[in-house]
Design a protein around this motif. Sequence first.
Motif, PDB file in Angstrom:
ATOM      1  N   ALA A 133       0.825  -1.215   0.000  1.00 47.27           N
ATOM      2  CA  ALA A 133       0.000   0.000   0.000  1.00 47.27           C
ATOM      3  C   ALA A 133       0.859   1.264   0.000  1.00 47.27           C
ATOM      4  O   ALA A 133       1.806   1.379   0.783  1.00 47.27           O
ATOM      5  N   LEU A 134       0.473   2.196  -0.879  1.00 45.95           N
ATOM      6  CA  LEU A 134       1.148   3.498  -0.923  1.00 45.95           C
ATOM      7  C   LEU A 134       0.277   4.567  -0.288  1.00 45.95           C
ATOM      8  O   LEU A 134       0.727   5.359   0.518  1.00 45.95           O
ATOM      9  N   HIS A 135      -0.986   4.605  -0.706  1.00 46.87           N
ATOM     10  CA  HIS A 135      -1.939   5.503  -0.059  1.00 46.87           C
ATOM     11  C   HIS A 135      -3.346   5.042  -0.357  1.00 46.87           C
ATOM     12  O   HIS A 135      -3.569   4.215  -1.251  1.00 46.87           O
ATOM     13  N   GLY A 136      -4.303   5.588   0.407  1.00 44.30           N
ATOM     14  CA  GLY A 136      -5.703   5.249   0.168  1.00 44.30           C
ATOM     15  C   GLY A 136      -6.438   4.858   1.448  1.00 44.30           C
ATOM     16  O   GLY A 136      -5.870   4.866   2.538  1.00 44.30           O
ATOM     17  N   LEU A 137      -7.693   4.517   1.241  1.00 45.61           N
ATOM     18  CA  LEU A 137      -8.604   4.202   2.356  1.00 45.61           C
ATOM     19  C   LEU A 137      -8.921   2.711   2.376  1.00 45.61           C
ATOM     20  O   LEU A 137      -9.231   2.118   1.339  1.00 45.61           O
ATOM     21  N   ILE A 138      -8.832   2.116   3.567  1.00 47.16           N
ATOM     22  CA  ILE A 138      -9.311   0.750   3.797  1.00 47.16           C
ATOM     23  C   ILE A 138     -10.266   0.825   4.989  1.00 47.16           C
ATOM     24  O   ILE A 138      -9.879   1.297   6.061  1.00 47.16           O
ATOM     25  N   VAL A 139     -11.496   0.378   4.800  1.00 47.20           N
ATOM     26  CA  VAL A 139     -12.489   0.410   5.886  1.00 47.20           C
ATOM     27  C   VAL A 139     -12.622  -0.975   6.488  1.00 47.20           C
ATOM     28  O   VAL A 139     -12.805  -1.958   5.771  1.00 47.20           O
ATOM     29  N   ARG A 140     -12.539  -1.042   7.824  1.00 45.54           N
ATOM     30  CA  ARG A 140     -12.741  -2.313   8.520  1.00 45.54           C
ATOM     31  C   ARG A 140     -14.150  -2.377   9.095  1.00 45.54           C
ATOM     32  O   ARG A 140     -14.616  -1.407   9.702  1.00 45.54           O
ATOM     33  N   HIS A 141     -14.779  -3.524   8.889  1.00 41.64           N
ATOM     34  CA  HIS A 141     -16.116  -3.715   9.466  1.00 41.64           C
ATOM     35  C   HIS A 141     -16.126  -5.047  10.209  1.00 41.64           C
ATOM     36  O   HIS A 141     -16.047  -6.110   9.595  1.00 41.64           O
ATOM     37  N   LEU A 142     -16.193  -4.945  11.530  1.00 44.79           N
ATOM     38  CA  LEU A 142     -16.241  -6.130  12.390  1.00 44.79           C
ATOM     39  C   LEU A 142     -17.702  -6.552  12.531  1.00 44.79           C
ATOM     40  O   LEU A 142     -18.527  -5.784  13.029  1.00 44.79           O
ATOM     41  N   VAL A 143     -17.993  -7.754  12.061  1.00 49.41           N
ATOM     42  CA  VAL A 143     -19.382  -8.236  12.134  1.00 49.41           C
ATOM     43  C   VAL A 143     -19.655  -8.705  13.565  1.00 49.41           C
ATOM     44  O   VAL A 143     -18.954  -9.578  14.086  1.00 49.41           O
ATOM     45  N   LEU A 144     -20.680  -8.112  14.183  1.00 47.85           N
ATOM     46  CA  LEU A 144     -21.072  -8.487  15.545  1.00 47.85           C
ATOM     47  C   LEU A 144     -22.269  -9.438  15.487  1.00 47.85           C
ATOM     48  O   LEU A 144     -23.004  -9.457  14.493  1.00 47.85           O
ATOM     49  N   PRO A 145     -22.498 -10.223  16.538  1.00 48.71           N
ATOM     50  CA  PRO A 145     -23.675 -11.097  16.578  1.00 48.71           C
ATOM     51  C   PRO A 145     -24.963 -10.278  16.451  1.00 48.71           C
ATOM     52  O   PRO A 145     -24.993  -9.092  16.790  1.00 48.71           O
ATOM     53  N   GLU A 146     -26.015 -10.920  15.979  1.00 49.02           N
ATOM     54  CA  GLU A 146     -27.358 -10.309  15.886  1.00 49.02           C
ATOM     55  C   GLU A 146     -27.367  -9.057  15.005  1.00 49.02           C
ATOM     56  O   GLU A 146     -28.201  -8.185  15.189  1.00 49.02           O
ATOM     57  N   ASP A 147     -26.415  -8.950  14.102  1.00 49.09           N
ATOM     58  CA  ASP A 147     -26.308  -7.782  13.215  1.00 49.09           C
ATOM     59  C   ASP A 147     -26.243  -6.460  13.993  1.00 49.09           C
ATOM     60  O   ASP A 147     -26.738  -5.428  13.536  1.00 49.09           O
ATOM     61  N   LEU A 148     -25.623  -6.472  15.141  1.00 46.21           N
ATOM     62  CA  LEU A 148     -25.530  -5.251  15.948  1.00 46.21           C
ATOM     63  C   LEU A 148     -24.668  -4.195  15.267  1.00 46.21           C
ATOM     64  O   LEU A 148     -24.753  -3.006  15.591  1.00 46.21           O
TER      65      LEU A 148
END
Length: 302
Positions: free
Chosen positions: A218-233
């Motif tokens: 990676a040189l530059h840019g956006l990476i979004v993290r999405h942690l999936v929680l139980p019950e779609d919280l």
Amino acid sequence: MAIAITQKELAERIDSAYGLLEQCRICPRECGVNRQQDDRLGFCSSGLNAKVASVSPHFGEEPPLTGTKGSGTVFFANCSLRCLYCQNYPISQLGNGVERTPGELACQMIWLQEQGCHNLNLVTPTHFMPQILKALFVAREREFRLPVVWNSSGYESQESLRLLEGIVDIYLPDMRYSDDRYAMKYSLASKYAEVNRAAVKEMYRQVGDLVVDEDGIALHGLIVRHLVLPEDLSGTEDVMGFLSRRVSKKVHVSLMAQYFPSYRAAEHPELARKVTAKEFGEAHRIMERYGLENGWVQEHDG
Ligand code: SF4
């Protein structure tokens, strides 16, 4: 290319950033305590100096960050969120770590560069933004040149983010919740969805889509993290819809299956278990349905 602004411009940013510490409004909580005077009564219990829990090459990040030589992580203690399921709670909430002056922090940054790391990965950096800028200034005097990764909860103020423009190369924010009621209940964060989405948009404005070199680093840019929680919280449908419509279909998303009950999660039955394969599969399908094809999907272990 790391840090696009001059040292003179960086010095001006440092002045502005330290100004925000006087009646602290570094993060959206705007506690108003005087951290210039080392007052630690704000939500994050942090004072004038940064507190560092660990410094090491790390091989568990997304592939363009880890590469072959590792991502150079500086893991900061304390946090501006209070997630009751936090897997790192001894660091984030009990504050385990050692206080470092900007000069000492700069030495740690240089050490990571000397280990051959591909980048400087600032983990949970939000509440120490001014101190980090000062350390970067010192490190640059000593030929520090790694790309800077801002690895945060995504609960950031616009004012602080604007001071990072031209300094941060890669933004790595979480998008944890779509529903403010859950953000308040589980992380004690008000208006999380609105603040988080505005932050992600500003990050994208600054660095755009992820760009890698010929080796896939990676040189530059956006990476979004999405942690999936139980019950779609975590509200996956709304998060993916937002990214697809309001940010970019090309944005890189890291969909994470690694949730396990930690810290005080057992006090809440809905959080007292791992995410099922069915729940995680559904989150993955939602990501695909919104045309978000770039990124990584963690293996679900069961
Ligand atoms: S950085 Fe800490 S003291 Fe400052 S506003 Fe945020 S939580 Fe409060």
